[in-house]
Write a protein that holds these residues in place. Sequence first.
Motif, PDB file in Angstrom:
ATOM      1  N   VAL A 159      38.772  41.402  36.243  1.00  0.00           N
ATOM      2  CA  VAL A 159      39.411  41.521  34.920  1.00  0.00           C
ATOM      3  C   VAL A 159      39.951  42.940  34.737  1.00  0.00           C
ATOM      4  CG1 VAL A 159      38.984  41.431  32.423  1.00  0.00           C
ATOM      5  CG2 VAL A 159      37.954  39.712  33.923  1.00  0.00           C
ATOM      6  N   TRP A 160      39.180  43.931  35.190  1.00  0.00           N
ATOM      7  CA  TRP A 160      39.605  45.328  35.045  1.00  0.00           C
ATOM      8  C   TRP A 160      40.874  45.592  35.851  1.00  0.00           C
ATOM      9  CZ3 TRP A 160      40.808  49.866  37.407  1.00  0.00           C
ATOM     10  CH2 TRP A 160      40.828  51.000  36.575  1.00  0.00           C
ATOM     11  N   VAL A 161      40.884  45.116  37.088  1.00  0.00           N
ATOM     12  CA  VAL A 161      42.054  45.321  37.958  1.00  0.00           C
ATOM     13  C   VAL A 161      43.282  44.622  37.383  1.00  0.00           C
ATOM     14  CG1 VAL A 161      42.985  44.571  40.189  1.00  0.00           C
ATOM     15  CG2 VAL A 161      40.852  45.809  40.107  1.00  0.00           C
ATOM     16  N   ASP A 162      43.072  43.406  36.938  1.00  0.00           N
ATOM     17  CA  ASP A 162      44.186  42.618  36.380  1.00  0.00           C
ATOM     18  C   ASP A 162      44.773  43.320  35.150  1.00  0.00           C
ATOM     19  OD1 ASP A 162      45.734  40.121  35.831  1.00  0.00           O
ATOM     20  OD2 ASP A 162      44.419  40.052  34.076  1.00  0.00           O
ATOM     21  N   ARG A 163      43.889  43.862  34.329  1.00  0.00           N
ATOM     22  CA  ARG A 163      44.362  44.467  33.079  1.00  0.00           C
ATOM     23  C   ARG A 163      44.871  45.893  33.269  1.00  0.00           C
ATOM     24  NH1 ARG A 163      39.806  44.264  29.013  1.00  0.00           N
ATOM     25  NH2 ARG A 163      40.154  42.048  29.275  1.00  0.00           N
ATOM     26  N   ASN A 164      44.131  46.687  34.076  1.00  0.00           N
ATOM     27  CA  ASN A 164      44.422  48.126  34.132  1.00  0.00           C
ATOM     28  C   ASN A 164      45.174  48.599  35.359  1.00  0.00           C
ATOM     29  OD1 ASN A 164      42.819  49.064  31.690  1.00  0.00           O
ATOM     30  ND2 ASN A 164      41.318  47.876  32.835  1.00  0.00           N
ATOM     31  N   LYS A 165      45.083  47.863  36.436  1.00  0.00           N
ATOM     32  CA  LYS A 165      45.763  48.323  37.656  1.00  0.00           C
ATOM     33  C   LYS A 165      47.090  47.592  37.842  1.00  0.00           C
ATOM     34  CE  LYS A 165      44.993  49.162  42.553  1.00  0.00           C
ATOM     35  NZ  LYS A 165      44.180  48.770  43.705  1.00  0.00           N
ATOM     36  N   VAL A 166      47.042  46.280  37.932  1.00  0.00           N
ATOM     37  CA  VAL A 166      48.308  45.552  38.128  1.00  0.00           C
ATOM     38  C   VAL A 166      48.970  45.191  36.793  1.00  0.00           C
ATOM     39  CG1 VAL A 166      47.677  44.708  40.404  1.00  0.00           C
ATOM     40  CG2 VAL A 166      47.131  43.310  38.448  1.00  0.00           C
ATOM     41  N   LYS A 167      48.207  45.319  35.718  1.00  0.00           N
ATOM     42  CA  LYS A 167      48.705  45.140  34.344  1.00  0.00           C
ATOM     43  C   LYS A 167      49.435  43.807  34.145  1.00  0.00           C
ATOM     44  CE  LYS A 167      49.358  50.141  33.702  1.00  0.00           C
ATOM     45  NZ  LYS A 167      48.098  50.556  33.237  1.00  0.00           N
ATOM     46  N   VAL A 168      48.772  42.736  34.569  1.00  0.00           N
ATOM     47  CA  VAL A 168      49.356  41.401  34.418  1.00  0.00           C
ATOM     48  C   VAL A 168      48.754  40.686  33.199  1.00  0.00           C
ATOM     49  CG1 VAL A 168      49.559  39.113  35.480  1.00  0.00           C
ATOM     50  CG2 VAL A 168      49.969  41.153  36.855  1.00  0.00           C
ATOM     51  N   GLY A 169      47.455  40.778  33.045  1.00  0.00           N
ATOM     52  CA  GLY A 169      46.806  40.127  31.893  1.00  0.00           C
ATOM     53  C   GLY A 169      46.719  38.621  32.045  1.00  0.00           C
ATOM     54  N   ALA A 170      46.402  38.174  33.248  1.00  0.00           N
ATOM     55  CA  ALA A 170      46.290  36.736  33.482  1.00  0.00           C
ATOM     56  C   ALA A 170      44.889  36.216  33.194  1.00  0.00           C
ATOM     57  CB  ALA A 170      46.668  36.414  34.926  1.00  0.00           C
ATOM     58  N   ILE A 171      43.886  37.079  33.400  1.00  0.00           N
ATOM     59  CA  ILE A 171      42.500  36.629  33.248  1.00  0.00           C
ATOM     60  C   ILE A 171      41.720  37.540  32.304  1.00  0.00           C
ATOM     61  CG2 ILE A 171      42.292  35.455  35.485  1.00  0.00           C
ATOM     62  CD1 ILE A 171      41.058  38.023  36.619  1.00  0.00           C
ATOM     63  N   GLY A 172      40.610  37.013  31.827  1.00  0.00           N
ATOM     64  CA  GLY A 172      39.755  37.807  30.947  1.00  0.00           C
ATOM     65  C   GLY A 172      38.457  37.071  30.742  1.00  0.00           C
ATOM     66  N   PHE A 173      37.575  37.687  29.971  1.00  0.00           N
ATOM     67  CA  PHE A 173      36.331  37.001  29.612  1.00  0.00           C
ATOM     68  C   PHE A 173      36.621  36.101  28.430  1.00  0.00           C
ATOM     69  CE2 PHE A 173      34.375  40.686  31.761  1.00  0.00           C
ATOM     70  CZ  PHE A 173      33.539  39.986  32.623  1.00  0.00           C
ATOM     71  N   ILE A 174      36.150  34.877  28.497  1.00  0.00           N
ATOM     72  CA  ILE A 174      36.283  33.992  27.351  1.00  0.00           C
ATOM     73  C   ILE A 174      34.898  33.446  26.972  1.00  0.00           C
ATOM     74  CG2 ILE A 174      38.676  33.340  27.897  1.00  0.00           C
ATOM     75  CD1 ILE A 174      37.494  30.542  28.672  1.00  0.00           C
TER      76      ILE A 174
END
Length: 219
Positions: A159-174
């Motif tokens: 989740v961290w990589v998706d949000r902060n490194k590649v900045k896609v925002g596809a996944i997260g905690f739900i």
Amino acid sequence: MSKTVTITIDDKQISVTEGEKLLWAALENGIYIPHLCGVKEAERPEASCRLCFVEVEGMPNPVTSCTLSVKEGMVVRTRSPRVDRLVRTGFELLLSNHRLGCAKCAKNGKCALQKMAKERGLKLKLTRLRSLVKETPVDDSPQSFSFDPSRCVLCGQCVWVDRNKVKVGAIGFIKRGMDRKVSTFGEVKLAESRCTQCGECVKVCPVGALTASSEKESH
Ligand code: FES
């Protein structure tokens, strides 16, 4: 300019950068501390896995090393009866939510849980808790990798990589509590989400939850 300080971990004196988080200072000096959720580049550590406990002279209780900044003269112990108890409990809690069966796992031999068990003499099986693993389908919709939620330890690295490194925002905690999980938003398959299939999340998954197609599980 960054200042260097001297600290002592398990009777070993090391020189580290002042203000650096203790977890990374220890690991970079070859001193193992269990950890799953820590991200070195993160400004504010999540400290959610509760595994990186140490004892620090002058502090009344064990503290998480991923949140503690080093200071000149700090004296640290990575093991003590209290630390070992906390790690053992945290580890078994993780296992109760993680589908076991290392022999069949794609990450067998490279898994952070196996390393933790080996380093700390922990059993890779449930001794006090019962398994709460839910049978959830594997999402193998991406071409080059798959996601098995039943092997996920909720460390949040992906989740961290998706949000902060590649900045896609596809996944997260739900969801919350026992239902908390990593998912695409809207719980659609990865191939139907915003995921670009860059594979960066696969590289940081410490267990067999996100695995490259080239290292598929053996059944
Ligand atoms: Fe420190 Fe997870 S690495 S709490």
